[in-house]
Design a protein around this motif. Structure first.
Motif, PDB file in Angstrom:
ATOM      1  N   THR A   1      -6.318  -2.890 -24.135  1.00  0.00           N
ATOM      2  CA  THR A   1      -7.360  -2.234 -25.444  1.00  0.00           C
ATOM      3  C   THR A   1      -6.398  -2.426 -26.658  1.00  0.00           C
ATOM      4  O   THR A   1      -7.160  -2.847 -27.629  1.00  0.00           O
TER       5      THR A   1
ATOM      6  N   CYS B   1      -7.709  -5.869 -27.763  1.00  0.00           N
ATOM      7  CA  CYS B   1      -9.196  -5.809 -28.243  1.00  0.00           C
ATOM      8  C   CYS B   1      -9.478  -5.509 -29.571  1.00  0.00           C
ATOM      9  O   CYS B   1      -9.391  -4.478 -30.163  1.00  0.00           O
TER      10      CYS B   1
ATOM     11  N   ILE C   1     -11.865  -1.674 -27.119  1.00  0.00           N
ATOM     12  CA  ILE C   1     -12.651  -0.764 -26.150  1.00  0.00           C
ATOM     13  C   ILE C   1     -11.605  -0.374 -25.154  1.00  0.00           C
ATOM     14  O   ILE C   1     -10.529  -0.758 -24.859  1.00  0.00           O
ATOM     15  N   ASP C   2     -11.985   0.950 -24.475  1.00  0.00           N
ATOM     16  CA  ASP C   2     -11.250   1.477 -23.333  1.00  0.00           C
ATOM     17  C   ASP C   2     -11.262   0.644 -22.321  1.00  0.00           C
ATOM     18  O   ASP C   2     -12.178   1.108 -21.488  1.00  0.00           O
ATOM     19  N   ILE C   3     -10.715  -0.509 -22.427  1.00  0.00           N
ATOM     20  CA  ILE C   3     -11.110  -1.091 -20.784  1.00  0.00           C
ATOM     21  C   ILE C   3     -10.591  -0.606 -19.525  1.00  0.00           C
ATOM     22  O   ILE C   3     -11.659  -0.504 -18.646  1.00  0.00           O
TER      23      ILE C   3
ATOM     24  N   ILE D   1     -18.347   1.069 -23.122  1.00  0.00           N
ATOM     25  CA  ILE D   1     -18.297   0.197 -23.925  1.00  0.00           C
ATOM     26  C   ILE D   1     -19.031   0.200 -25.172  1.00  0.00           C
ATOM     27  O   ILE D   1     -18.397   0.027 -26.202  1.00  0.00           O
ATOM     28  N   LYS D   2     -20.050   0.766 -24.959  1.00  0.00           N
ATOM     29  CA  LYS D   2     -21.023   0.851 -26.111  1.00  0.00           C
ATOM     30  C   LYS D   2     -20.253   1.843 -27.327  1.00  0.00           C
ATOM     31  O   LYS D   2     -20.813   1.938 -28.130  1.00  0.00           O
TER      32      LYS D   2
ATOM     33  N   LYS E   1     -17.778   1.596 -28.476  1.00  0.00           N
ATOM     34  CA  LYS E   1     -16.999   0.821 -29.368  1.00  0.00           C
ATOM     35  C   LYS E   1     -17.698  -0.449 -29.911  1.00  0.00           C
ATOM     36  O   LYS E   1     -17.443  -1.034 -30.880  1.00  0.00           O
ATOM     37  N   SER E   2     -18.327  -1.187 -28.719  1.00  0.00           N
ATOM     38  CA  SER E   2     -18.970  -2.384 -29.217  1.00  0.00           C
ATOM     39  C   SER E   2     -20.424  -2.147 -29.036  1.00  0.00           C
ATOM     40  O   SER E   2     -21.142  -1.681 -28.088  1.00  0.00           O
TER      41      SER E   2
ATOM     42  N   PRO F   1     -22.087  -5.775 -26.526  1.00  0.00           N
ATOM     43  CA  PRO F   1     -21.278  -6.287 -25.386  1.00  0.00           C
ATOM     44  C   PRO F   1     -21.855  -7.494 -24.587  1.00  0.00           C
ATOM     45  O   PRO F   1     -20.956  -8.246 -24.087  1.00  0.00           O
TER      46      PRO F   1
ATOM     47  N   CYS G   1      -7.740  -9.260 -24.581  1.00  0.00           N
ATOM     48  CA  CYS G   1      -7.574  -8.408 -23.588  1.00  0.00           C
ATOM     49  C   CYS G   1      -6.961  -8.939 -22.695  1.00  0.00           C
ATOM     50  O   CYS G   1      -5.848  -8.467 -21.969  1.00  0.00           O
TER      51      CYS G   1
ATOM     52  N   GLU H   1     -17.124  -7.217 -18.394  1.00  0.00           N
ATOM     53  CA  GLU H   1     -18.038  -6.637 -19.592  1.00  0.00           C
ATOM     54  C   GLU H   1     -19.431  -7.268 -19.528  1.00  0.00           C
ATOM     55  O   GLU H   1     -20.454  -6.481 -19.810  1.00  0.00           O
TER      56      GLU H   1
END
Lengths: 465, 273
Positions: free
Chosen positions: A51, A54, A58-60, A79-80, A82-83, A86, A99, A121
């Motif tokens: 993270t 990135c 994103i909280d991977i 994901i959405k 933050k991004s 995607p 990442c 992703e």
């Protein structure tokens, strides 16, 4: 020690021999089973180094945990958060430096591969798109209006985030299509335009309005926009092509990468004459430069029917700026690499059509300011080679249209708009981000800049009465 | 969408269209151009602005049907719409009081000349206009340009109207007659601009030409429209379209304008245009 597979699950791809005859996307993406298996490779580190790597944070580990449990919708939500793009990031991000470069699994042994975060992703983005994208609840309207100039990755991200915060956002796009470099620059086989369009649709569903055919600086000025909007974000990218500045560069047969790719990608010249815009490609094509754009040019040339497609680079293999994956794909497809070679001049026939080029061999000297060893011409090493088409892909500079037309805006050495780390320019209310501020970089860095600027704009609007 | 409000047939292959584009009209000035695209599969083509009306919110373009897109454009009717219409692009003409100005236009180049003549006249210049075409049928805007010029000279290649000969012949005569000319505008086929510029160079009369090379985006992004001016590469879309006529490499421009001739023929054949 935890036991974990040291290699990524492979992503199936189109066979190189077949794919150089079409413009379809090269990798097919993971299926559900493979995605779940790959997700199980994640160690779920508490520190989340991925993270940190990135640009949009994103909280991977969190979304990967959801995939491992088969909770794909929840993964998409994470994901959405933050991004906004995607499906684009899952295809064109340089994960290996971000990442995946920070992934703990990679540190297990010298040969261990990181968790395939990029592929995961992409899997989630495609899953969500095929299912029908969910639109998040918007914040209450703030009554504030923001103008975003340019609909590339920086502008779309900034616009999407601002809309989620409850601001009314209008994008002004100079061209007839949205996406900026995602549409005109990156080829269909690497980023299908249908995917760009559906990501743009998502941004529109957030309430963002897009106006096409508006060349800000010409059709309307930033000063005029300032009268109608509470804040402005400039994300006009690095659209100005750089040239080799050698004799013969204006011959018929020499294209900038931008012209070549815009014709093929945005104007769909690969479908000529069904589409009206033509492109002309010779039997022997030479692309100058070794970045991602150069790889795109060389690979596009093959698909248009070139018999030989060269990458000509003045430094050596290790200095190539392109992503390893792009170089790998280009090699698989038969692109021929000529290193330590620099063009001296282009030579045309009696009609002024490019027929050959003269080159000089280079050797590497001491490192230069970029930290890479400086290429030095070798005396008496000139040679000629027959080429029909030359594609100049040695970089782009910031688009000068807006920097030139906004009074008092502080401009940097390279024609870029100067900003602080949050995208603030020297003029209150005007923000900028992406390639226009940094010079040519990557899609994800532009998105990161758009995101930071959206936060800064939000703060500015709250303070502004 | 940008609606066609008016259409006029100027000659067999030349048509005029007045198009609703209020944002463009608000900013347009002489010397600039627009880029249009007819439909989803269309190409982007640049056309010079022949006139504008800020109140009506319209732009007038006059075009010769030379390729697939211009031929298709010519078939559109009043009430039809264009999908894209962006502008005004390029640098405006440098309109100021020079003294005596010769405005020479050849063929379809007469169209973009019109607003320049009008604005030079308004700026207080003594404007001599020279209009040339292959024959009488291809001449246009005589009346309109006459109204805003102090002198009007007409010439045709075949002598069907006015003096027989080229624009450059008329200009030569003006110079021979001892007319003191401060600046010349030349807009038309590349060869015509080249000949006029070569002539005025001999007499050291500053000459402005308006170039119309192949373009894609029109915003400085692709460099398809690059021209050599004084040995330097310039982009006609953002640095031009007007340049110092004595510095332009016309041969390179002609060569670059032929880049897609074969494809143009193919496109026309496919549609039967």
């Amino acid at each position: 020690m935890v036991k974990v597979e040291t290699t990524k699950h492979k992503m199936p791809e189109q066979d190189p021999k077949k794919r150089i005859k079409n413009f379809n996307e090269v990798p097919y993406g993971y299926d559900k089973e493979t995605a779940i298996e790959e997700a199980k490779r994640c160690l779920q580190c508490k520190k989340k180094p991925c993270t940190e790597g990135c640009p949009v944070e994103i909280d991977i580990p969190e979304f990967i945990a959801c995939i491992a449990n088969g909770e794909f919708d929840k993964a998409a939500e994470i994901i959405k958060a933050k991004s906004n793009l995607p499906a684009v990031c899952g295809r064109v991000c340089p994960y290996e430096n971000q990442c995946e470069g920070m992934c703990t699994v990679k540190k297990i042994s010298l040969y261990a591969e990181p968790v395939a975060i990029g592929r995961l992703e992409r899997f989630i983005a495609d899953y969500e798109r095929n299912k029908g994208v969910k639109i998040p609840k918007k914040s209450k309207s703030t009554g504030k209006k923001v103008a975003v100039i340019g609909s590339g990755p920086a502008g779309l991200t900034c616009a999407g985030d601002l809309a989620k915060m409850g601001h009314s956002v209008t994008i002004f796009e100079a061209l007839h299509a949205p996406g900026g470099v995602l549409m005109y620059g990156i080829p269909e086989f690497r980023l299908p335009k249908e995917i760009v369009n559906s990501e743009v649709d998502y941004i529109k569903k957030l309430g963002v309005e897009i106006n096409y055919d508006v060349v800000v600086g010409k059709t309307i000025t930033v000063d005029e926009l300032m009268e109608k909007y509470d804040a402005i974000f400039i994300g006009t990218g690095a659209g100005l092509p750089r040239w080799l500045r050698i004799p013969g560069e204006n011959l018929d047969g020499v294209y900038s990468a931008n012209e070549f790719l815009t014709r093929v990608n945005m104007m769909k010249a690969y479908k000529f004459p069904e589409y009206d815009t033509p492109v002309k490609i010779g039997k022997i094509v030479a692309t100058f430069g070794a970045g991602n754009v150069a790889m795109d040019c060389a690979r596009t040339a093959l698909r248009l029917g070139a018999e030989k497609s060269y990458i000509i680079y003045r430094r050596s293999e290790v200095e190539m700026p392109a992503r390893a994956e792009e170089i790998h794909h280009a090699k698989e497809e038969g692109v021929i690499f000529k290193f330590l070679t620099n063009p001296v001049r282009f030579i045309g026939d009696e009609k002024g059509i490019l027929k050959e080029a003269e080159f000089i061999k280079m050797r590497l000297g001491e490192p230069d300011e970029s930290g890479r060893r400086r290429p030095i011409p070798m005396e008496n090493s000139e040679f000629k080679m027959k080429i029909d088409t030359a594609l100049v892909a040695i970089g782009q500079s910031p688009n000068p249209l807006i920097p030139k037309t906004v009074k008092g805006l502080k401009i940097g050495k390279h024609g870029n708009i100067e900003t602080d780390e949050n995208g603030r320019t020297n003029i209150p209310g005007i923000f900028a981000g992406g390639d226009i501020a940094t010079g040519a970089a990557t899609v994800i860095l532009a998105m990161g800049a758009g995101k930071k600027a959206a936060k800064a704009i939000n703060k500015y609007l709250k303070l502004k009465k | 969408m940008y609606e066609i409000l008016e259409k006029k047939v100027m000659s067999e292959t030349v048509k005029l269209m007045k198009i609703k584009a209020p944002l463009v009209a608000k900013k347009a000035v002489a010397g600039q151009f627009i880029i249009l695209r007819i439909d989803e599969k269309g190409e982007r083509i640049p056309l010079t602005i022949a006139d504008y009306d800020r109140k009506e919110g319209t732009i007038t373009v006059i075009f010769m049907e030379v390729g697939k897109t211009t031929k298709q454009l010519g078939t559109l009717k009043v009430g039809d719409s264009l999908l894209n219409f962006a502008g005004p692009l390029g640098q405006p003409s440098e309109i100021e009081k020079y003294g005596t100005v010769v405005c020479s236009g050849g063929g379809v180049g007469i169209a973009p000349l019109f607003p320049i003549v009008r604005e030079l006249k308004q700026a207080g210049n003594y404007v001599i206009s020279i209009l040339g075409a292959r024959n009488e049928k291809l001449l246009m805007l005589e009346k309109e340009i006459d109204e805003v010029s102090d002198e009007l000279h007409i010439c045709t290649d075949d002598g069907s109207k006015g003096q027989k000969g080229f624009v450059s012949d008329v200009l030569q005569k003006l110079i021979d007659d001892g007319k003191k000319i401060d600046i010349v505008w030349a807009i038309g086929p590349v060869i015509m601009m080249k000949v006029v510029a070569n002539l005025t160079k001999k007499y050291d009369i500053k000459t402005i030409v308006n170039l119309n090379p192949i373009m894609v985006d029109g915003t400085g992004m692709c460099g398809g429209c690059r021209v050599l001016v004084g040995g330097e590469t310039k982009f006609a879309c953002v640095d031009g379209p007007e340049f110092d006529g004595h510095l332009v490499d016309y041969d390179n421009l002609m060569l670059r304008n032929r880049r897609f001739l074969c494809q143009e023929e193919e496109a026309c054949e496919c549609t039967g245009a």
